[in-house]
Scaffold this motif. Structure first.
Motif: not given
Length: 400
Positions: A217, A223, A226-227, A230, A255-256, A258-260, A262-263
């Motif tokens: 992580d 990053d 994560r991109q 998604a 994911f944390d 914020e990441q959840q 966003a996705v």
């Protein structure tokens, strides 16, 4: 970690200065740093980058370039040692300059390497993938020295990931087992997530995602991971099956928050564009369930929930929800969707929805309300602009 990176950089820079010319006076070839010694230090930097050390990441990129000259200047006798010939293949597959391997191959097959490995590696980095596949695919990674085994499995997976995803996943698993804790394992997990998304295997996607978040992580490439995650969901329609949607949500818990969010918002928008209104609604509602979202996030989730409801239940209550959304809290690419949704919801409530031509693009169900078709058309136009924001700029950085 940064201290470790600086010490490693110092060692490698000293090695770079210690070229054969520097030792010409005493004539002791043993004083010259061997290629395998240089590669051990470089590999340490790369593995530090996999743990999140950005100083190591910056240093290894520079050193990959700077190593070419010291390697080219090695005495011809060093290439009789298989440790050094393995190091050159490792260097090239790690993103190093191919010139030194080209020169070495002019002398024939390098010592101690299986036939085809060195020319196959050179073909791979030079972009001749057909030749690389011919030479490299017959080789067994488990039969190679540990310094190269994981890298070969990773390269083999890359060569067939478009034609045989199942076998590519097996090779990625093998790469991880052969090079645990390294940048090779990190790269293998990133590729495994992409392939699992492409073939719509949620079980594998969930497993690989959890493994990556647990082990890497903090990686400098996290990053990018994560991109890619998604984008994979968007590009390959992961989660479109309502029965599998809860499993998708469970996968996102790696994911944390914020990441959840966003996705899930990406999923909601893309589902709306493609006419998968139930998926859009569910994704947006999952966003609303996550605590801690800012006002802009709340506005976006409300937009996609309400827009999807226009199609699902003729907009019952959707108009009021849309009116409460402050468009200034939306990204410009979403404001058109909001305006169009408001107009269509009002027409439905007034019973004045009129037919319009269906725009070209993603096929839509034949029974869509004409007003809903206009909503989808607006979302499609917005998606093209939004996608440009989602795609990260291309970098010259070589990553496994």
């Amino acid at each position: 970690m940064i201290g470790i990176a600086h010490r490693l950089c110092g060692v490698l820079l000293l090695c770079l200065l210690a070229t054969p010319a520097a030792f010409a006076q005493d004539g002791t070839a043993s004083s010259v740093p061997q290629p395998y010694q240089l590669m051990r230090t470089l590999q340490s930097l790369q593995n530090e980058a996999a743990t999140g050390n950005r100083a190591a990441h910056a240093a290894q990129g520079r050193l990959l370039r700077d190593l070419e000259q010291p390697l080219m200047q090695q005495d011809a006798t060093v290439w009789a040692d298989p440790r050094n010939t393995r190091a050159i293949v490792q260097y090239v597959l790690s993103g190093g300059q191919p010139g030194v391997l080209q020169e070495l191959l002019k002398r024939g097959e390098p010592a101690g390497l299986p036939a085809g490995l060195a020319p196959g590696a050179l073909a791979y980095v030079m972009g001749d993938l057909a030749q690389a596949k011919t030479l490299l695919m017959p080789l067994d990674p488990a039969g190679l020295h540990e310094s190269l085994a994981g890298q070969l499995a990773l390269v083999q997976a890359s060569l067939i990931m478009r034609s045989d995803q199942k076998q590519a996943l097996k090779l990625l698993d093998q790469a991880r087992l052969l090079a645990p804790g390294s940048l090779v394992e990190e790269g293998a997990l990133r590729r495994a997530v992409f392939i699992a998304a492409e073939i719509n295997e949620l079980d594998r996607l969930e497993k690989a995602t959890a493994q990556y978040i647990r082990r890497f992580d903090r990686s400098v490439y996290a990053d990018n991971f994560r991109q890619s995650f998604a984008t994979g969901l968007v590009s390959f329609d992961i989660g479109r099956d309502p029965a599998k949607f809860p499993q998708l949500v469970a996968t996102l818990r790696a994911f944390d928050r914020e990441q959840q969010r966003a996705v899930l918002l990406i999923i909601a928008r893309d589902a709306l564009v493609k006419g998968r209104f139930e998926q859009a609604r569910r994704a947006a509602e999952e966003v609303a369930k996550l605590p801690g979202g800012d006002q802009a996030t709340v506005a976006r989730a409300s937009l996609y929930t309400a827009a999807a409801r226009i199609a699902l239940d003729r907009g019952d209550g959707a108009l009021d929800t849309l009116k409460r959304i402050d468009p200034h809290r939306l990204a410009p690419v979403e404001q058109e969707i909001h305006r169009t949704a408001l107009r269509i919801a009002a027409q439905i409530v007034d019973g004045t929805a009129s037919a319009t031509a269906t725009p070209s693009g993603t096929p839509e169900p034949s029974d869509l309300d004409p007003g809903v078709k206009r909503l989808v058309a607006a979302a499609e136009r917005s998606l093209g602009q939004a996608q440009a924001l989602l795609d990260p700029p291309t970098k010259g950085d070589s990553t496994p």
